[in-house]
Design an enzyme around this catalytic site. Structure first.
Site, PDB file in Angstrom:
ATOM      1  N   HIS A  72     -34.742 -31.641 -44.932  1.00 27.15           N
ATOM      2  CA  HIS A  72     -34.070 -30.419 -45.358  1.00 27.15           C
ATOM      3  C   HIS A  72     -34.552 -29.215 -44.552  1.00 27.15           C
ATOM      4  CE1 HIS A  72     -37.611 -30.474 -48.004  1.00 27.15           C
ATOM      5  NE2 HIS A  72     -37.458 -29.161 -48.153  1.00 27.15           N
ATOM      6  N   CYS A 156      -5.148 -29.447 -62.108  1.00 23.11           N
ATOM      7  CA  CYS A 156      -5.031 -29.541 -63.565  1.00 23.11           C
ATOM      8  C   CYS A 156      -3.602 -29.263 -64.042  1.00 23.11           C
ATOM      9  CB  CYS A 156      -6.006 -28.576 -64.234  1.00 23.11           C
ATOM     10  SG  CYS A 156      -5.681 -26.842 -63.835  1.00 23.11           S
TER      11      CYS A 156
END
Length: 180
Positions: A72, A156
């Protein structure tokens, strides 16, 4: 010199559009390093992004890596730009709170001095929620740049603001942030 771009993909139905973004950035000569949240991998596979970018896709903060490297940190140090597209309400909230509990949020805290572009994608109610709007304001105050979502028919079934910005608008923002 080839620009290194970190592409973060979070949990949103719009994640499939990240493949086109990654592919185009790669074809334009950039090195794209994809980081996917666990939720992001539910919508598009890491293999798709690996095939398009020709680079490893990061999904796990604690995956084994070269013993001489803290992934990271090395990813953050190599990056010229960080783009999160799509960015879920969850990711935006975690970023605003400084929570680093996965690869993407940890890299986000480790990058320094580079443009950070966030392209939200979520249901209208989630996008317009005062908590989400507060989190966006917080990140803007910290220098994050947002690529505004569009108004469209959402997954949706409702019509409203929250659809991921058009691919070309996102690519244009990347080019501009890189000074091109």
């Amino acid at each position: 010199m080839k620009k290194n771009i970190i592409l973060g993909i979070t949990g949103s139905i719009a994640a499939y559009k990240a493949a086109d973004i990654a592919n185009t950035l790669n074809k334009e000569g950039r090195s794209v390093h994809t980081i996917m949240t666990r939720a992001g991998t539910e919508f598009i596979t890491p293999l798709t992004l690996q095939t398009l970018t020709k680079n490893k896709v990061y999904t796990d903060l604690f995956a084994p890596c070269a013993p001489s490297e803290v992934e990271h940190i090395s990813l953050a140090q190599r990056a010229d730009l960080l783009l999160v597209a799509p960015a879920s309400a969850n990711f935006i909230a975690k970023a605003a709170a400084g929570i680093a509990d996965d690869m993407l949020s940890t890299v986000l805290l480790a990058v320094r001095g580079i443009p950070i572009l966030i392209a939200p994608a979520m249901n209208t109610a989630m996008y317009e929620n005062p908590l989400t709007q507060r989190n966006i304001r917080t990140l803007k105050e910290l220098g994050f740049c947002f690529i505004e979502p569009r108004e469209a028919m959402l997954a949706c079934g409702s019509l409203g603001k929250g659809a991921l910005a058009d691919t070309e608008q996102i690519l244009s923002a990347v080019r501009e942030a890189l000074g091109e």
